[in-house]
Design an enzyme around this catalytic site. Structure first.
Site, PDB file in Angstrom:
ATOM      1  CG  ASP A 155       6.575  -9.939  36.320  1.00  0.00           C
ATOM      2  OD1 ASP A 155       7.647  -9.214  36.156  1.00  0.00           O
ATOM      3  OD2 ASP A 155       5.616  -9.812  35.614  1.00  0.00           O
ATOM      4  CG  HIS A 193      16.954  -7.568  37.763  1.00  0.00           C
ATOM      5  ND1 HIS A 193      15.794  -8.069  37.692  1.00  0.00           N
ATOM      6  CD2 HIS A 193      17.255  -6.494  36.906  1.00  0.00           C
ATOM      7  CE1 HIS A 193      15.040  -7.378  36.723  1.00  0.00           C
ATOM      8  NE2 HIS A 193      15.885  -6.371  36.145  1.00  0.00           N
ATOM      9  CD  GLU A 215       9.714 -14.159  24.213  1.00  0.00           C
ATOM     10  OE1 GLU A 215       9.658 -14.611  25.533  1.00  0.00           O
ATOM     11  OE2 GLU A 215       9.492 -14.778  23.339  1.00  0.00           O
ATOM     12  NE  ARG A 255      13.043  -7.400  30.672  1.00  0.00           N
ATOM     13  CZ  ARG A 255      12.402  -7.211  32.050  1.00  0.00           C
ATOM     14  NH1 ARG A 255      12.985  -7.004  33.010  1.00  0.00           N
ATOM     15  NH2 ARG A 255      11.123  -7.721  32.131  1.00  0.00           N
ATOM     16  CG  LEU A 299      15.189 -27.922  45.075  1.00  0.00           C
ATOM     17  CD1 LEU A 299      13.475 -28.293  45.628  1.00  0.00           C
ATOM     18  CD2 LEU A 299      15.337 -26.525  45.506  1.00  0.00           C
TER      19      LEU A 299
HETATM   20  C1  FPP Z   1      11.156  -9.710  36.186  1.00  0.00           C
HETATM   21  O1  FPP Z   1      10.958  -8.598  36.967  1.00  0.00           O
HETATM   22  C2  FPP Z   1      12.091 -10.673  36.277  1.00  0.00           C
HETATM   23  C3  FPP Z   1      13.236 -10.869  35.510  1.00  0.00           C
HETATM   24  C4  FPP Z   1      12.915 -10.526  33.852  1.00  0.00           C
HETATM   25  C5  FPP Z   1      14.239 -11.718  35.775  1.00  0.00           C
HETATM   26  C6  FPP Z   1      14.301 -12.576  37.293  1.00  0.00           C
HETATM   27  C7  FPP Z   1      15.652 -12.663  37.430  1.00  0.00           C
HETATM   28  C8  FPP Z   1      15.903 -12.727  38.922  1.00  0.00           C
HETATM   29  C9  FPP Z   1      15.193 -12.627  39.962  1.00  0.00           C
HETATM   30  C10 FPP Z   1      17.427 -12.477  39.225  1.00  0.00           C
HETATM   31  C11 FPP Z   1      18.424 -13.710  38.874  1.00  0.00           C
HETATM   32  C12 FPP Z   1      17.915 -15.088  38.770  1.00  0.00           C
HETATM   33  C13 FPP Z   1      18.629 -15.980  39.298  1.00  0.00           C
HETATM   34  C14 FPP Z   1      18.197 -17.540  39.080  1.00  0.00           C
HETATM   35  C15 FPP Z   1      19.678 -15.982  40.123  1.00  0.00           C
HETATM   36  P1  FPP Z   1      10.563  -7.240  36.010  1.00  0.00           P
HETATM   37  O2  FPP Z   1      12.029  -6.760  36.014  1.00  0.00           O
HETATM   38  O3  FPP Z   1      10.105  -7.684  34.737  1.00  0.00           O
HETATM   39  O4  FPP Z   1       9.942  -6.412  36.988  1.00  0.00           O
HETATM   40  P2  FPP Z   1       8.823  -5.338  36.575  1.00  0.00           P
HETATM   41  O5  FPP Z   1       7.934  -5.995  35.905  1.00  0.00           O
HETATM   42  O6  FPP Z   1       8.519  -4.818  37.808  1.00  0.00           O
HETATM   43  O7  FPP Z   1       9.595  -4.411  35.860  1.00  0.00           O
END
Ligand code: FPP
Length: 247
Positions: A23, A40, A70, A74, A134
């Site tokens: 997150d 991201h 969910e 977005r 892994l």
């Molecule tokens: C939450 O941050 C993160 C996500 C919803 C997506 C996680 C995805 C990645 C790390 C990239 C792709 C994944 C892989 C496996 C290659 P947020 O957007 O909710 O952050 P915020 O709460 O600060 O807005």
């Protein structure tokens, strides 16, 4: 990062399975006046690095929450960005899994994903299935409650065809219908960015997991932070419901 002495690391109790709620990508980008997509992308690079770090520390299973059931709520453009990143990741990962001997799999309902993404997932899963490094699992269009509902549907189909009777149902049996049927439960669940909740991530499997929350935003999470989480885990007394061993 100051190099940790190998003797210090060898005193740590290494969890076999670590699951991570990644997150804070959006906040990481905002702090730098960058678009959320940059957060991201940075988060995706962190995923690659943390796989190597986890394996080097002796972790056998790593599971990450990449896209929840969910997350479709977005904006259309953010969903498209995340899907593009995952598309790229799955393609590049084939090469990396060969190099690192990493086994890659996906949990979640992949039927809702675009055909090309689904196909790369199937190829990657098949090609890396016999790797012995892994075991890296990406939770994609994953929701714990959705997983349990899908498990019930599969179970009921077997019940209807007479494969078992109601008294045969046990916790172990239900576990076999979950997406994680061939994995151990997570020993340690980590969530970055300061939120203190599990957000529908592995609710059945994390019943006895140790939980570690850190304010660090996912793109900044590195080996040093992973070691901090393991140090926390090492200090826990896991009892699985039995009496305390500390007086
Ligand atoms: C939450 O941050 C993160 C996500 C919803 C997506 C996680 C995805 C990645 C790390 C990239 C792709 C994944 C892989 C496996 C290659 P947020 O957007 O909710 O952050 P915020 O709460 O600060 O807005």
């Amino acid at each position: 990062m100051a190099k940790r002495k190998s003797e210090e690391l060898s005193e740590l109790k290494i969890p076999a399975h670590v699951a991570i709620i990644m997150d804070g990508n959006g906040r990481w980008a905002k702090k730098r006046l960058l678009p959320r997509s940059a957060g991201h992308s940075a988060g995706s690079r962190t995923v690659e690095q943390i796989c190597d770090d986890a394996w080097s520390l002796g972790i056998k299973y790593l599971t990450v929450y990449a896209f929840s059931t969910e997350n479709w709520k977005r904006s259309e453009s953010e969903v498209a960005t995340l899907m593009d990143l995952l598309r790229k990741y799955m393609k590049n990962c084939l090469e990396r899994s060969r190099k690192n001997n990493m086994r890659v799999r996906v949990i979640g309902d992949i039927t809702r994903l675009d055909d090309d993404l689904r196909e790369s997932i199937v190829t990657l899963t098949r090609e890396s299935a016999s790797n012995t490094g892994l075991c890296f699992t990406v939770a994609l269009n994953y929701g714990g409650r959705d997983e349990i509902v899908r498990a019930f549907r599969k179970m009921l189909a077997d019940y209807d065809s007479g494969r078992f009777v109601a008294d045969d149902i046990t916790e172990e049996m239900l576990s076999e219908y979950l997406d994680t049927y061939d994995m151990p439960d997570p020993d340690l669940v980590i969530r970055t960015s300061g939120e203190i909740r599990l957000s529908n991530f592995l609710p059945w499997q994390s019943a006895y997991s140790e939980l570690y929350f850190t304010d660090v935003l996912w793109p900044d999470f590195d080996k040093k932070e992973l070691i901090k989480a393991i140090e926390y885990y090492s200090g826990r007394d896991r009892r699985f419901g039995s009496e305390t061993s500390k007086n």
